[in-house]
Design a protein around this motif. Structure first.
Motif, PDB file in Angstrom:
ATOM      1  N   HIS A   1       0.844  -1.187   0.000  1.00 15.11           N
ATOM      2  CA  HIS A   1       0.000   0.000   0.000  1.00 15.11           C
ATOM      3  C   HIS A   1       0.879   1.237   0.000  1.00 15.11           C
ATOM      4  O   HIS A   1       1.843   1.332   0.765  1.00 15.11           O
ATOM      5  N   GLY A   2       0.552   2.177  -0.873  1.00 20.27           N
ATOM      6  CA  GLY A   2       1.327   3.407  -0.927  1.00 20.27           C
ATOM      7  C   GLY A   2       0.691   4.416  -1.846  1.00 20.27           C
ATOM      8  O   GLY A   2      -0.385   4.191  -2.416  1.00 20.27           O
ATOM      9  N   CYS A   3       1.369   5.552  -2.036  1.00 21.80           N
ATOM     10  CA  CYS A   3       0.887   6.630  -2.902  1.00 21.80           C
ATOM     11  C   CYS A   3       1.613   6.563  -4.231  1.00 21.80           C
ATOM     12  O   CYS A   3       2.837   6.365  -4.289  1.00 21.80           O
ATOM     13  N   VAL A   4       0.877   6.740  -5.303  1.00 19.20           N
ATOM     14  CA  VAL A   4       1.476   6.655  -6.631  1.00 19.20           C
ATOM     15  C   VAL A   4       2.462   7.792  -6.874  1.00 19.20           C
ATOM     16  O   VAL A   4       3.334   7.702  -7.748  1.00 19.20           O
ATOM     17  N   ASN A   5       2.343   8.878  -6.114  1.00 22.91           N
ATOM     18  CA  ASN A   5       3.272   9.990  -6.308  1.00 22.91           C
ATOM     19  C   ASN A   5       4.709   9.562  -6.046  1.00 22.91           C
ATOM     20  O   ASN A   5       5.656  10.110  -6.632  1.00 22.91           O
ATOM     21  N   SER A   6       4.905   8.573  -5.141  1.00 29.01           N
ATOM     22  CA  SER A   6       6.263   8.103  -4.874  1.00 29.01           C
ATOM     23  C   SER A   6       6.870   7.438  -6.100  1.00 29.01           C
ATOM     24  O   SER A   6       8.064   7.593  -6.380  1.00 29.01           O
ATOM     25  N   ILE A   7       6.043   6.694  -6.856  1.00 34.01           N
ATOM     26  CA  ILE A   7       6.530   6.058  -8.084  1.00 34.01           C
ATOM     27  C   ILE A   7       6.849   7.117  -9.131  1.00 34.01           C
ATOM     28  O   ILE A   7       7.888   7.060  -9.814  1.00 34.01           O
ATOM     29  N   LEU A   8       5.979   8.121  -9.253  1.00 34.51           N
ATOM     30  CA  LEU A   8       6.210   9.177 -10.236  1.00 34.51           C
ATOM     31  C   LEU A   8       7.466   9.968  -9.895  1.00 34.51           C
ATOM     32  O   LEU A   8       8.244  10.356 -10.786  1.00 34.51           O
TER      33      LEU A   8
ATOM     34  N   CYS B 234       1.894  16.467  -9.533  1.00 36.79           N
ATOM     35  CA  CYS B 234       1.346  15.509  -8.567  1.00 36.79           C
ATOM     36  C   CYS B 234       0.319  16.187  -7.673  1.00 36.79           C
ATOM     37  O   CYS B 234       0.583  17.259  -7.112  1.00 36.79           O
ATOM     38  N   CYS B 235      -0.817  15.552  -7.527  1.00 36.06           N
ATOM     39  CA  CYS B 235      -1.870  16.051  -6.643  1.00 36.06           C
ATOM     40  C   CYS B 235      -1.604  15.537  -5.238  1.00 36.06           C
ATOM     41  O   CYS B 235      -1.350  14.341  -5.036  1.00 36.06           O
ATOM     42  N   GLU B 236      -1.660  16.428  -4.295  1.00 33.98           N
ATOM     43  CA  GLU B 236      -1.405  16.052  -2.912  1.00 33.98           C
ATOM     44  C   GLU B 236      -2.666  15.435  -2.284  1.00 33.98           C
ATOM     45  O   GLU B 236      -3.783  15.726  -2.688  1.00 33.98           O
ATOM     46  N   GLY B 237      -2.433  14.617  -1.247  1.00 37.64           N
ATOM     47  CA  GLY B 237      -3.543  14.033  -0.503  1.00 37.64           C
ATOM     48  C   GLY B 237      -4.269  12.911  -1.220  1.00 37.64           C
ATOM     49  O   GLY B 237      -5.432  12.634  -0.905  1.00 37.64           O
ATOM     50  N   LEU B 238      -3.621  12.263  -2.178  1.00 38.64           N
ATOM     51  CA  LEU B 238      -4.267  11.147  -2.875  1.00 38.64           C
ATOM     52  C   LEU B 238      -4.392   9.945  -1.941  1.00 38.64           C
ATOM     53  O   LEU B 238      -3.497   9.679  -1.131  1.00 38.64           O
ATOM     54  N   PRO B 239      -5.480   9.193  -2.043  1.00 38.99           N
ATOM     55  CA  PRO B 239      -5.604   7.992  -1.210  1.00 38.99           C
ATOM     56  C   PRO B 239      -4.596   6.930  -1.632  1.00 38.99           C
ATOM     57  O   PRO B 239      -4.134   6.896  -2.776  1.00 38.99           O
ATOM     58  N   LYS B 240      -4.260   6.067  -0.699  1.00 36.98           N
ATOM     59  CA  LYS B 240      -3.306   5.010  -1.005  1.00 36.98           C
ATOM     60  C   LYS B 240      -3.954   3.956  -1.905  1.00 36.98           C
ATOM     61  O   LYS B 240      -5.160   3.719  -1.852  1.00 36.98           O
TER      62      LYS B 240
ATOM     63  N   SER C 170      -1.088  13.344 -11.834  1.00 37.82           N
ATOM     64  CA  SER C 170      -1.807  12.420 -10.939  1.00 37.82           C
ATOM     65  C   SER C 170      -2.972  13.164 -10.308  1.00 37.82           C
ATOM     66  O   SER C 170      -2.841  14.336  -9.928  1.00 37.82           O
ATOM     67  N   TYR C 171      -4.124  12.475 -10.172  1.00 37.22           N
ATOM     68  CA  TYR C 171      -5.309  13.100  -9.592  1.00 37.22           C
ATOM     69  C   TYR C 171      -6.281  12.002  -9.167  1.00 37.22           C
ATOM     70  O   TYR C 171      -6.084  10.821  -9.493  1.00 37.22           O
ATOM     71  N   GLN C 172      -7.327  12.415  -8.448  1.00 36.39           N
ATOM     72  CA  GLN C 172      -8.370  11.470  -8.024  1.00 36.39           C
ATOM     73  C   GLN C 172      -9.634  11.716  -8.835  1.00 36.39           C
ATOM     74  O   GLN C 172     -10.076  12.865  -8.982  1.00 36.39           O
ATOM     75  N   ASP C 173     -10.207  10.631  -9.368  1.00 33.97           N
ATOM     76  CA  ASP C 173     -11.416  10.741 -10.184  1.00 33.97           C
ATOM     77  C   ASP C 173     -12.577  11.239  -9.325  1.00 33.97           C
ATOM     78  O   ASP C 173     -12.713  10.860  -8.159  1.00 33.97           O
ATOM     79  N   ALA C 174     -13.425  12.089  -9.925  1.00 30.49           N
ATOM     80  CA  ALA C 174     -14.540  12.681  -9.180  1.00 30.49           C
ATOM     81  C   ALA C 174     -15.748  11.763  -9.102  1.00 30.49           C
ATOM     82  O   ALA C 174     -16.773  12.135  -8.521  1.00 30.49           O
ATOM     83  N   SER C 175     -15.685  10.573  -9.675  1.00 31.25           N
ATOM     84  CA  SER C 175     -16.828   9.652  -9.648  1.00 31.25           C
ATOM     85  C   SER C 175     -16.975   9.040  -8.260  1.00 31.25           C
ATOM     86  O   SER C 175     -16.168   9.253  -7.364  1.00 31.25           O
ATOM     87  N   LEU C 176     -18.035   8.236  -8.113  1.00 31.92           N
ATOM     88  CA  LEU C 176     -18.300   7.629  -6.815  1.00 31.92           C
ATOM     89  C   LEU C 176     -17.201   6.653  -6.413  1.00 31.92           C
ATOM     90  O   LEU C 176     -16.926   6.465  -5.229  1.00 31.92           O
ATOM     91  N   GLN C 177     -16.555   6.003  -7.408  1.00 34.52           N
ATOM     92  CA  GLN C 177     -15.514   5.051  -7.076  1.00 34.52           C
ATOM     93  C   GLN C 177     -14.266   5.750  -6.528  1.00 34.52           C
ATOM     94  O   GLN C 177     -13.524   5.186  -5.725  1.00 34.52           O
ATOM     95  N   GLY C 178     -14.014   6.982  -6.972  1.00 35.29           N
ATOM     96  CA  GLY C 178     -12.866   7.736  -6.485  1.00 35.29           C
ATOM     97  C   GLY C 178     -11.539   7.108  -6.833  1.00 35.29           C
ATOM     98  O   GLY C 178     -10.598   7.104  -6.022  1.00 35.29           O
ATOM     99  N   ASP C 179     -11.398   6.557  -8.069  1.00 32.65           N
ATOM    100  CA  ASP C 179     -10.147   5.932  -8.483  1.00 32.65           C
ATOM    101  C   ASP C 179      -9.019   6.949  -8.540  1.00 32.65           C
ATOM    102  O   ASP C 179      -9.233   8.133  -8.837  1.00 32.65           O
ATOM    103  N   VAL C 180      -7.810   6.471  -8.283  1.00 35.08           N
ATOM    104  CA  VAL C 180      -6.603   7.297  -8.431  1.00 35.08           C
ATOM    105  C   VAL C 180      -6.122   7.146  -9.868  1.00 35.08           C
ATOM    106  O   VAL C 180      -5.919   6.021 -10.353  1.00 35.08           O
ATOM    107  N   CYS C 181      -5.951   8.279 -10.558  1.00 32.88           N
ATOM    108  CA  CYS C 181      -5.648   8.268 -11.986  1.00 32.88           C
ATOM    109  C   CYS C 181      -4.290   8.916 -12.249  1.00 32.88           C
ATOM    110  O   CYS C 181      -3.875   9.849 -11.548  1.00 32.88           O
ATOM    111  N   ILE C 182      -3.619   8.433 -13.288  1.00 31.48           N
ATOM    112  CA  ILE C 182      -2.371   9.012 -13.788  1.00 31.48           C
ATOM    113  C   ILE C 182      -2.538   9.187 -15.280  1.00 31.48           C
ATOM    114  O   ILE C 182      -2.782   8.212 -16.009  1.00 31.48           O
ATOM    115  N   SER C 183      -2.437  10.426 -15.780  1.00 29.10           N
ATOM    116  CA  SER C 183      -2.538  10.695 -17.218  1.00 29.10           C
ATOM    117  C   SER C 183      -1.163  11.023 -17.754  1.00 29.10           C
ATOM    118  O   SER C 183      -0.383  11.749 -17.133  1.00 29.10           O
TER     119      SER C 183
END
Length: 680
Positions: free
Chosen positions: A516-523, A562-568, A601-614
């Motif tokens: 478990h971690g934040c994708v920002n670390s990979i980026l 990178c968007c801060e505060g992304l869920p793990k 990197s950002y979090q999708d605004a849908s109900l699922q709230g997926d973490v996205c990287i474009s």
């Protein structure tokens, strides 16, 4: 309906008349003059047609006898074809009302018959009017009123009548028993019962006494004219003298003619639920006396009960036919079917269901719902009590390891009241086996393509390595040669290593080590690697990747947001790193712009709230029609194995539970979007 007698020895002529519409007339056929006399003796004939091949003599006595028995009948002679060399043979034609020259068309035949029917109707109407002017109307005294109906006689008719309803829904036996009872009670010379055809608007004789069998088989009455229409409208007993004298117009003529054809003195309607189910016809009494009102009243009451019986028998046979039809459908359908009632008892199990369960349907029928293999019984229980309907639900029968596709639904009656539940299921074993065979065939085809493409891709760097080895002995002492040799060989070996790594990731099974971690670390790690490598050298930046270099040789940096505060999220750091780098390398190779690759990197605004990287590349060389083939490395013969990078990235992201999508913009920007579900 008019009665037509066809006298012919020609099968072709007989076929042409038999193909006429049923509503045209009732057809009797005779092959000779003697056979025709039987019909003329025993039934009323309206039209006589004679058709012989080249022989005039048989038609003359037939027409003469027809006119003597039935003065109002119309005669038609079918003239044979004119022999060659003969101008006309009209002088040899017999005296007849109409002639029809062979060969003739169907339209000509129908037109001639219509004219004959119309002429016959006019002749009968004129004769009926003349008869009414010379004959006084019938008096009420014509019907005898008798009081000699003893209890013994009434009891006998009732006993005989009850036999008709003990024939176990046999229509023919019921009608025969009824006629036998009437024969004992009334002693008529002739009797017949006509019953409505189930699919046509006609009445036909189903049982008779005293009528010639082949005549009775051909008699048809249309329900919208003549006797049938009168009885349906009036719903009462009709006497023949009433039809002949008191009924006016062509309709009355048709009623009287129908009664004459049936040799009927009394016609009684068989009514049930306000509909005419059949017609009972009684001929003259063998003693010559008249029927009394009491007798006819009793017969009318009994006939009404017979009408109800006929309706019930027809309904029973219709239900039996439908039952057999349904059973055949259930027997030969490829799916299994089970139904239960509200008491959770199995009420229907077709042969396919029993075959799937390796049981006989008798072993399952009327058993409790719990006798079904798990989880089928649970699913049917939920459908019955909770209203949960399953649609194409794939389940595995536990004890048999049998894959099934199941559909369930509730059964409701006309008042929408629950009466049971049903389950339809299909054995998916063959389908699964076919899928497995197809998967193996695709894998084999893929391996064949990989082997061929791999050999081609590896051959190119090996050629350069071999060339330098051949020149090594001659130029080894030259420092420039050794440096160039080291650079080229190192780069070609690196290319082979990258291709092998991609193919292993694309075709093999990847062992993941999730964390478990934040994708920002990979980026961030990717940014540091790319910046460090591009500053030091343009040859490569990591052992497993090709150099990020444009066609012009200039390095392409990346822009990271990178968007801060992304869920793990749950990911394998090494494999996610590879998936991102493969996309970056691909965008670098297809981009014609000097602009950097933009990563956000950002979090999708849908109900699922997926973490996205474009990942966005500008001015790409990929055409819009090539987008559908982007994730197929073998869609184009011009692709190289380097192009499997997006395919490997897609596989890695999907095995992380996410998605990789691509979008081609109008300004020729190519955007890859990776989405990963947040960790629980």
């Amino acid at each position: 309906m008019k009665a037509l007698l066809l006298i012919t020895d020609s099968p072709q002529q007989r076929t042409q008349f038999q193909n006429l519409p049923d509503e045209t007339c009732t057809l009797f056929t005779a092959a000779s003059h003697d056979e025709a006399m039987e019909f003329l003796h025993f039934t009323k004939i309206d039209i006589v047609v004679a058709a012989f091949d080249g022989r005039l003599a048989p038609a003359i006595p037939s027409f003469e006898q027809a006119k003597s028995f039935h003065p109002h009948c119309i005669t038609i002679f079918v003239v044979p074809p004119v022999p060659e060399g003969v101008v006309s043979d009209e002088g040899e034609q017999p005296g007849c009302d109409f002639t029809l020259r062979r060969p003739y068309s169907r339209e000509e035949l129908i037109r001639t018959l219509d004219q004959a029917i119309e002429k016959q109707r006019m002749v009968e109407e004129i004769a009926s009017l003349r008869h009414q002017n010379t004959t006084p109307p019938p008096s009420a005294a014509a019907l005898q009123v008798s009081n000699d109906l003893s209890l013994a006689r009434i009891g006998q008719i009732l006993r005989d009548f009850t036999k008709a309803f003990s024939t176990n829904f046999d229509m023919q036996s019921t009608l025969d028993q009824f006629l036998d009872a009437l024969s004992t009670f009334l002693r008529p010379s002739r009797m017949s019962i006509l019953v409505r055809h189930p699919h046509q608007r006609i009445f036909e004789i189903k049982a008779s006494r005293g009528l010639v069998e082949k005549v009775a088989e051909q008699i048809r009455l249309r329900e919208d004219e003549g006797l049938a229409r009168w009885l349906m409208t009036e719903a009462r007993i009709l006497h023949r003298n009433e039809a002949e004298q008191a009924v006016q117009g062509s309709a009355g003529v048709n009623v009287a003619r129908d009664m004459q054809v049936l040799k009927s003195a009394i016609s009684i309607p068989l009514m049930a639920s306000g509909k005419l189910v059949g017609i009972l016809n009684l001929g003259e009494r063998i003693t010559g006396g008249a029927y009394t009102e009491d007798e006819l009243d009793i017969v009318f009451s009994l006939a009404s009960q017979v009408a109800v019986g006929i309706q019930d028998i027809e309904l029973y046979h219709a239900m039996q036919t439908q039952k057999i039809f349904t059973e055949k459908i259930l027997r030969y359908m490829s799916n299994g079917l089970i139904t239960i009632d509200t008491q959770e008892k199995i009420r229907m199990c077709n042969h396919r269901a029993a075959e799937i369960f390796s049981m006989t349907w008798a072993e399952v029928l009327n058993e409790d719902l719990r006798s079904l293999p798990s989880p089928l019984g649970d699913m049917l229980y939920e459908t019955l009590h909770d209203g949960i309907n399953y649609h194409k639900e794939e389940v595995m029968v536990t004890d048999k390891r049998l894959p099934l596709e199941v559909n369930t639904y509730q059964i409701l009656d006309e008042q929408l009241k629950l009466v049971g539940g049903a389950m339809v299921f299909q054995d998916m074993s063959s389908y699964k086996q076919l899928q497995e065979e197809r998967r193996r065939a695709n894998q084999l085809d893929f391996l064949n393509k990989v082997a061929g493409r791999m050999a081609h891709e590896i051959k190119n760097p090996l050629v350069s390595i071999r060339t330098f080895i051949d020149l090594m002995d001659e130029h080894y002492e030259e420092a420039d040669f050794r440096q160039q040799f080291s650079t080229v060989v190192r780069q070609d070996i690196h290319t082979i290593n990258v291709l092998t790594d991609k193919l292993v990731g694309f075709a093999g099974q990847i062992a993941y080590h999730f964390e478990h971690g934040c994708v920002n670390s990979i980026l961030g790690a990717i940014e540091r690697v790319l910046c460090a490598e591009t500053q030091e050298s343009s040859v490569d930046f990591v052992d497993t990747y090709v150099p990020i270099q444009s066609n012009g040789g200039e390095d392409k940096p990346i822009t990271l947001e990178c968007c801060e505060g992304l869920p793990k999220v749950q990911f394998d750091a090494e494999q996610l790193h590879k998936a991102l780098m493969y996309i970056i390398v691909f965008l670098t190779q297809v981009s014609e712009s000097q602009e950097s690759i933009r990563i956000v990197s950002y979090q999708d605004a849908s109900l699922q709230g997926d973490v996205c990287i474009s990942l966005t590349g500008s001015q790409v060389k990929v055409e819009p029609e090539e987008m559908e083939r982007l994730f197929d490395p073998f869609a184009s013969e011009h692709n190289t194995l380097v192009d499997v990078g997006p395919c490997v990235s897609q596989k890695i992201i999907e095995e992380h539970g996410g998605q990789l999508e691509v979008d081609y913009k109008k300004n020729r920007d190519l955007v890859f979007v990776m989405s990963l579900p947040p960790a629980e």
